[in-house]
Design a protein around this motif. Structure first.
Motif, mmCIF file in Angstrom:
data_model
loop_
_atom_site.group_PDB
_atom_site.id
_atom_site.type_symbol
_atom_site.label_atom_id
_atom_site.label_comp_id
_atom_site.label_asym_id
_atom_site.label_seq_id
_atom_site.Cartn_x
_atom_site.Cartn_y
_atom_site.Cartn_z
ATOM 1 N N LEU A 24 45.504 36.048 23.877
ATOM 2 C CA LEU A 24 46.841 35.684 24.351
ATOM 3 C C LEU A 24 46.899 34.228 24.763
ATOM 4 C CD1 LEU A 24 47.752 38.841 26.488
ATOM 5 C CD2 LEU A 24 48.458 38.301 24.168
ATOM 6 N N ASN A 25 45.977 33.440 24.238
ATOM 7 C CA ASN A 25 45.954 32.011 24.555
ATOM 8 C C ASN A 25 47.101 31.320 23.816
ATOM 9 O OD1 ASN A 25 45.473 29.308 24.756
ATOM 10 N ND2 ASN A 25 43.261 29.475 24.473
ATOM 11 N N PRO A 26 48.101 30.808 24.534
ATOM 12 C CA PRO A 26 49.258 30.213 23.846
ATOM 13 C C PRO A 26 48.873 29.056 22.928
ATOM 14 C CG PRO A 26 49.719 30.480 26.184
ATOM 15 C CD PRO A 26 48.252 30.755 26.003
ATOM 16 N N LEU A 27 47.771 28.377 23.234
ATOM 17 C CA LEU A 27 47.389 27.230 22.402
ATOM 18 C C LEU A 27 46.997 27.647 20.986
ATOM 19 C CD1 LEU A 27 45.337 25.092 24.934
ATOM 20 C CD2 LEU A 27 47.690 24.788 24.191
ATOM 21 N N MET A 29 56.125 22.105 18.606
ATOM 22 C CA MET A 29 55.926 21.550 17.260
ATOM 23 C C MET A 29 55.030 20.322 17.294
ATOM 24 S SD MET A 29 59.728 21.922 15.627
ATOM 25 C CE MET A 29 59.318 21.333 14.012
ATOM 26 N N LEU A 30 55.241 19.472 18.305
ATOM 27 C CA LEU A 30 54.415 18.271 18.382
ATOM 28 C C LEU A 30 52.954 18.624 18.657
ATOM 29 C CD1 LEU A 30 56.776 15.819 20.320
ATOM 30 C CD2 LEU A 30 56.158 15.773 17.902
ATOM 31 N N LEU A 31 52.742 19.593 19.557
ATOM 32 C CA LEU A 31 51.362 20.013 19.831
ATOM 33 C C LEU A 31 50.737 20.653 18.589
ATOM 34 C CD1 LEU A 31 51.716 21.483 23.431
ATOM 35 C CD2 LEU A 31 50.431 19.449 22.762
ATOM 36 N N HIS A 32 51.537 21.427 17.886
ATOM 37 C CA HIS A 32 51.088 22.072 16.647
ATOM 38 C C HIS A 32 50.679 20.999 15.624
ATOM 39 C CE1 HIS A 32 51.099 25.122 13.506
ATOM 40 N NE2 HIS A 32 52.034 24.509 12.822
ATOM 41 N N LEU A 33 51.498 19.977 15.517
ATOM 42 C CA LEU A 33 51.219 18.883 14.577
ATOM 43 C C LEU A 33 49.947 18.140 14.988
ATOM 44 C CD1 LEU A 33 53.733 16.473 13.038
ATOM 45 C CD2 LEU A 33 51.915 15.480 14.376
ATOM 46 N N ILE A 34 49.847 17.837 16.286
ATOM 47 C CA ILE A 34 48.682 17.081 16.764
ATOM 48 C C ILE A 34 47.412 17.906 16.549
ATOM 49 C CG2 ILE A 34 47.568 16.137 18.828
ATOM 50 C CD1 ILE A 34 50.432 15.508 19.847
ATOM 51 N N ARG A 35 47.523 19.206 16.812
ATOM 52 C CA ARG A 35 46.345 20.064 16.651
ATOM 53 C C ARG A 35 45.849 20.025 15.206
ATOM 54 N NH1 ARG A 35 44.483 24.642 20.006
ATOM 55 N NH2 ARG A 35 42.620 25.220 18.896
ATOM 56 N N HIS A 36 46.766 20.177 14.278
ATOM 57 C CA HIS A 36 46.346 20.164 12.870
ATOM 58 C C HIS A 36 45.847 18.787 12.453
ATOM 59 C CE1 HIS A 36 47.061 24.211 11.629
ATOM 60 N NE2 HIS A 36 48.206 24.222 12.267
ATOM 61 N N MET A 85 37.867 4.715 13.076
ATOM 62 C CA MET A 85 38.901 4.781 14.113
ATOM 63 C C MET A 85 39.594 6.151 14.102
ATOM 64 S SD MET A 85 40.406 3.189 16.509
ATOM 65 C CE MET A 85 41.856 3.291 17.496
ATOM 66 N N LEU A 86 39.982 6.548 12.866
ATOM 67 C CA LEU A 86 40.644 7.855 12.727
ATOM 68 C C LEU A 86 39.726 8.967 13.208
ATOM 69 C CD1 LEU A 86 43.207 9.261 11.534
ATOM 70 C CD2 LEU A 86 41.865 9.599 9.473
ATOM 71 N N ARG A 87 38.463 8.852 12.798
ATOM 72 C CA ARG A 87 37.461 9.841 13.222
ATOM 73 C C ARG A 87 37.363 9.917 14.752
ATOM 74 N NH1 ARG A 87 36.321 13.682 10.032
ATOM 75 N NH2 ARG A 87 35.271 12.916 8.214
ATOM 76 N N LEU A 88 37.404 8.727 15.334
ATOM 77 C CA LEU A 88 37.281 8.650 16.791
ATOM 78 C C LEU A 88 38.451 9.366 17.470
ATOM 79 C CD1 LEU A 88 35.214 7.151 18.644
ATOM 80 C CD2 LEU A 88 37.006 5.419 18.953
ATOM 81 N N ILE A 89 39.644 9.102 16.952
ATOM 82 C CA ILE A 89 40.842 9.745 17.523
ATOM 83 C C ILE A 89 40.748 11.261 17.338
ATOM 84 C CG2 ILE A 89 43.338 9.990 17.269
ATOM 85 C CD1 ILE A 89 43.356 7.025 16.354
ATOM 86 N N GLN A 90 40.328 11.662 16.131
ATOM 87 C CA GLN A 90 40.244 13.100 15.867
ATOM 88 C C GLN A 90 39.190 13.766 16.749
ATOM 89 O OE1 GLN A 90 39.732 13.116 11.562
ATOM 90 N NE2 GLN A 90 41.842 13.811 11.325
ATOM 91 N N ASN A 91 38.066 13.100 16.909
ATOM 92 C CA ASN A 91 37.013 13.685 17.743
ATOM 93 C C ASN A 91 37.471 13.809 19.199
ATOM 94 O OD1 ASN A 91 35.262 14.009 15.651
ATOM 95 N ND2 ASN A 91 34.198 12.068 15.979
ATOM 96 N N ALA A 92 38.159 12.779 19.667
ATOM 97 C CA ALA A 92 38.671 12.830 21.040
ATOM 98 C C ALA A 92 39.699 13.955 21.170
ATOM 99 C CB ALA A 92 39.296 11.492 21.409
ATOM 100 N N GLY A 93 40.551 14.076 20.174
ATOM 101 C CA GLY A 93 41.568 15.139 20.185
ATOM 102 C C GLY A 93 40.927 16.512 20.169
ATOM 103 N N LEU A 153 39.503 17.357 23.508
ATOM 104 C CA LEU A 153 40.540 17.751 24.459
ATOM 105 C C LEU A 153 41.032 19.175 24.182
ATOM 106 C CD1 LEU A 153 42.801 14.598 24.865
ATOM 107 C CD2 LEU A 153 41.611 15.848 26.653
ATOM 108 N N PHE A 154 41.290 19.459 22.909
ATOM 109 C CA PHE A 154 41.793 20.787 22.572
ATOM 110 C C PHE A 154 40.764 21.869 22.909
ATOM 111 C CE2 PHE A 154 45.338 19.035 20.058
ATOM 112 C CZ PHE A 154 46.311 19.944 20.420
ATOM 113 N N TYR A 155 39.490 21.586 22.640
ATOM 114 C CA TYR A 155 38.478 22.612 22.932
ATOM 115 C C TYR A 155 38.338 22.858 24.423
ATOM 116 C CZ TYR A 155 37.017 23.777 18.326
ATOM 117 O OH TYR A 155 37.014 24.267 17.059
ATOM 118 N N ARG A 156 38.459 21.785 25.204
ATOM 119 C CA ARG A 156 38.400 21.995 26.640
ATOM 120 C C ARG A 156 39.609 22.806 27.105
ATOM 121 N NH1 ARG A 156 34.575 20.673 25.098
ATOM 122 N NH2 ARG A 156 32.867 19.372 25.868
ATOM 123 N N ALA A 157 40.765 22.439 26.587
ATOM 124 C CA ALA A 157 41.983 23.174 26.973
ATOM 125 C C ALA A 157 41.904 24.623 26.486
ATOM 126 C CB ALA A 157 43.207 22.479 26.386
#
Lengths: 645, 167
Positions: free
Chosen positions: A28-31, A96-103, A1-9, A12-16
């Motif tokens: 200069l990519n803010p992400l 901060m939340l995006l930073h946390l989610i990314r990591h 389940m965790l893997r699934l969430i991480q893979n989905a995340g 999303l991040f790679y597309r963004a």
């Protein structure tokens, strides 16, 4: 389940990331700078808060009145500051939340990274406490809602047990001393946040604690514009404890817990918040457990050092921890700055953007050090920006000592540094000329490093190029300009005995001149060839210089190549693309080194052709390779190989 | 993508960022209380009577004590729990037995309860017992007209006769 969430995340991040890379460029990519942006927003909130504090008065009536004065009487600065203070704080939570989610989704929180993760969670809660506390200060209806909500929430704890709300039970219960306490907390908590932030980033080698200036400036501008378009104001007049709050415009970045407080019971909200905190804090040690391994060792060139890499640690992190200054930028597999070579061993290449490391490059032994983790002991090589005994990059002011038009579209610019000598640099490096509007233009040193009196630049006029047009039409001797440098990893590798082929396209001759003069000066006896390609004869500038070198140095040969000679040129020499001339002369390039400098188009055309003729990836050095993303985007200012545009 | 287009899209993305921050900074509106509701808050902190009455020490007992400890009365520290009830329009809406605070249960008992009620006229009956035995020793019955959005605070002050209804 965790893997699934991480893979989905990750997906999303790679597309963004890819989308943002197309728009902002990979530098200069803010992400890629979410942590740094959060830092920057913190400073914005601190700076604007200090201004507000000058005018803020601590008292039941004075608190509201002073904030109203700032908002309405002094809207042009105080009001803007209030709004920036609020919006920067909100944006900080978002970053901060995006930073946390990314990591989290990239699994950067386990093992040795637990410390940064845990300290980050504590920072997040402190920021929340600080923000909630800030909403109490203006003593408007929102402040009333937050103060009563906080008291009711805390009162279910045994240590308070219903006593806190007594302080806000009715009109007259509150006195001026409350604001002394609230202000003290509102200064103390951000100080604690700053201290913890320092701890949070201290153990991350080379952590970004500020975004690139264009990102910081754009973020600030966006918030200032927002402050002007939609100023933050007090809600519903001053607090009145005799009336209840019916509706309130909540700040959903900071105050969603207050909505939950009245949807559930305070005890349930404690369980929810406490449970989430414990879950987050314990996350690095929760299943699925990774089997801990010993880690590996890597042999790093050109430092010739063996360093340990911890289990799960990326190569860049390990190197930075060991104070090896591998160049890097985004740290997220987006920019390719940390590209290196895998000489021995096996790695997990990690996740990265295809534009940062192509399949061909990977096949050719390249890897992104910010993404790769070892699967065995390794031997790697990177191209240092700074050599051992580094030449630090800094800004200089120079005076234009001489302008000399070398040909119809090339200007020789001689610069003298004001009050200083020429900075130490490596033959082949470049400087960035800093334009008044903050833009930069890159030009290679045309002088060799031993030339300590002046710097020579060779600048080609580009149609529509702002700076190059200025050089040709407005610049005068005595003008001042600012530049930063030395920069770049394109420089002459003096070790080795392979013959060197220099490939120059148009003003790509500039760094090649620097390298050749340095080679002659230091007595390098390796065989050296210069293939200089331009369109027609009139495009050759300083044509006698390489011919003189040829006469003076037996180990040097000069081969000029014209791609489109004019009839009046009466050209009998080599014609065509410059790399084709090299391939005709050297069918086997396996025992040569090549230094290519010119347009990205030239380098991109030449590179696969050289590889196909046996050239080793490790023996090909090119300026345009490293600058390719910028060159692609900055086509008008780009030097072009004589030939097709 | 042309440079102009890139700058335009960059501007749009930063604008979207600012719009997100600006919107969620004070929207959507949260409704805390119905438009026709008022709020009743029962809150007091009261030290109840002791669980046992004070007893006068005999001269012999006093003589055994150190000179500085010779208080004529021997009072137990523990206080009685406070029992409180609130009726709204004849219906019991709150009842609680609150133990005194403190490790030795010798401090005040604190009560807090809140409830949204429809605006209009209401009869409130508050009762409290702060002694170990017997029935409610403080009772107050009032009829109050509550306007929408008003807060009725039901407090207690033994020195002022018991329950206080404040708006």
């Amino acid at each position: 389940m965790l893997r699934l969430i991480q893979n989905a995340g990750r997906w999303l991040f790679y597309r963004a990331d890819a989308l943002f890379n197309r728009v902002f460029g990979d530098r200069l990519n803010p992400l890629y700078y979410l942590g740094g942006i959060a830092y920057w927003l913190m400073w914005l909130a601190v700076a604007s808060g200090l201004y507000l504090y000058i005018f803020f008065r601590t008292g039941v009536e004075e608190a509201y009145q002073s904030v109203e004065y700032l908002t309405h009487q002094q809207w042009w600065l105080g009001g803007v500051m209030r709004s920036v203070h609020r919006y920067a704080s909100d944006a900080m939570v978002l970053a901060m939340l995006l930073h946390l989610i990314r990591h989290f989704v990239f699994d950067n929180y386990r093992s040795f990274r637990w410390f940064s993760w845990v300290s980050g969670i504590v920072v997040l809660w402190l920021v929340y406490a600080s923000g909630i506390n800030g909403y109490m200060l203006p003593w408007d209806r929102l402040a009333q809602f937050v103060v009563i909500g906080t008291a009711e929430w805390l009162d279910v704890l045994p240590m308070f047990n219903g006593t806190l709300i007594r302080n806000f039970i009715a009109e007259g219960a509150v006195n001026d001393r409350l604001w002394s306490l609230l202000t003290f907390i509102h200064i103390g908590l951000p100080l604690a946040v700053l201290a913890l932030l320092w701890i949070h980033t201290h153990r991350v080698p080379g952590a970004h604690t500020r975004p690139p200036w264009p990102v910081a400036a754009a973020t600030t501008a966006a918030l200032v514009i927002l402050a002007l378009v939609k100023p933050a104001t007090s809600q519903g007049g001053p607090a009145d404890l005799s009336t209840a709050i019916t509706t309130v415009d909540l700040d959903w970045f900071y105050l969603p817990v207050y909505a939950a407080l009245y949807r559930f019971t305070p005890v349930e909200v404690w369980l929810l918040v406490g449970g989430a905190t414990i879950l987050f804090l314990a996350a690095p040690w929760l299943p699925p457990k990774r089997r801990r391994k010993e880690g590996f060792h890597i042999f790093v060139h050109p430092d010739n050092r063996i360093i340990p890499v911890r289990d799960g640690e990326r190569l860049l992190e390990a190197a930075l921890r060991e104070d090896i200054r591998i160049p890097f930028d985004c740290r997220n597999g987006g920019c390719g700055t940390c590209k290196g070579s895998l000489l021995y061993g096996e790695v997990d290449y990690g996740d990265y953007q295809d534009t940062a490391l192509t399949a061909e490059e990977r096949k050719g032994g390249k890897l992104l050090l910010c993404c790769a983790t070892p699967r065995s002991d390794l031997e790697i090589e990177y191209v240092p920006v700074e050599q051992p005994g580094s030449h630090p990059v800094r800004s200089y002011t120079a005076r234009v000592a001489k302008l000399n038009r070398l040909t119809h579209d090339v200007m020789q610019v001689i610069l003298k540094i004001e009050g200083e000598r020429v900075p130490y640099f490596y033959a082949g490096q470049y400087i960035n000329v800093l334009l008044p509007d903050g833009q930069k233009r890159s030009f290679s040193f045309a002088t060799a490093p031993h030339e300590r009196d002046h710097i020579e630049l060779q600048i080609r006029w580009i149609a529509d190029g702002l700076f190059t047009t200025h050089v040709f039409t407005g610049m005068k001797e005595g003008d001042r300009l600012q530049f930063e440098g030395p920069l770049g990893a394109f420089f002459l590798r003096e070790e080795g005995d392979k013959p060197i082929i220099f490939v120059a396209g148009a003003t790509g001759f500039s760094p090649v001149k620097s390298m050749l003069e340095h080679a002659f000066h230091t007595g390098i006896m390796r065989r050296m060839y210069l293939y200089w390609g331009v369109r027609s004869l009139r495009d050759f500038y300083l044509p006698e210089l390489p011919r003189r070198w040829e006469r003076e140095h037996r180990n040097f040969s000069f081969i000029p190549v014209l791609s489109e000679p004019e009839p009046e040129d009466h050209w009998t020499g080599r014609t065509g693309f410059v790399h084709e001339a090299i391939l005709a002369d050297f069918p086997d390039l396996s025992r040569h080194q090549i230094y290519a400098c010119g347009s990205a188009a030239m380098v991109q055309a030449a590179h696969p052709a050289f590889l196909a003729h046996g050239m080793s990836e490790h023996d090909c050095f090119a300026d345009a390779f490293l600058l390719a993303p910028q060159l692609r985007d900055a086509a008008p200012e780009m030097v072009r190989l004589g030939g097709r545009p | 993508m042309s440079t102009l287009a890139r700058y335009l899209i960059q501007g749009m993305l930063y604008a979207a960022f600012a719009a997100t921050v600006g919107y969620f900074s004070n929207a959507p509106t949260y409704r805390h209380l119905g438009a026709d509701d008022a709020l009743v808050r029962l809150s007091f902190s009261h030290a109840a009577q002791r669980v046992a009455p004070c007893r006068e020490r005999t001269p012999e007992e006093l003589a055994k004590l150190a000179p500085n400890m010779r208080a004529p009365l021997d009072c137990p520290r523990e206080r009685s729990p406070v029992t409180v009830e609130l009726e709204l329009d004849g219906r019991l809406v709150f009842r609680n037995v609150v133990a005194p605070a403190g490790l030795r249960r010798d401090l005040a008992s604190t009560v807090y309860w809140r409830q949204a009620v429809a605006a209009g006229e209401h009869r409130f009956t508050a009762r409290m017992k702060d002694r170990p035995e017997g029935g409610f020793n403080f009772v107050k019955d009032v009829v109050v007209e509550l306007a929408p959005g008003r807060v009725l605070v039901i407090d207690f002050d033994g020195t002022r006769g018991g329950f206080l209804f404040r708006m």
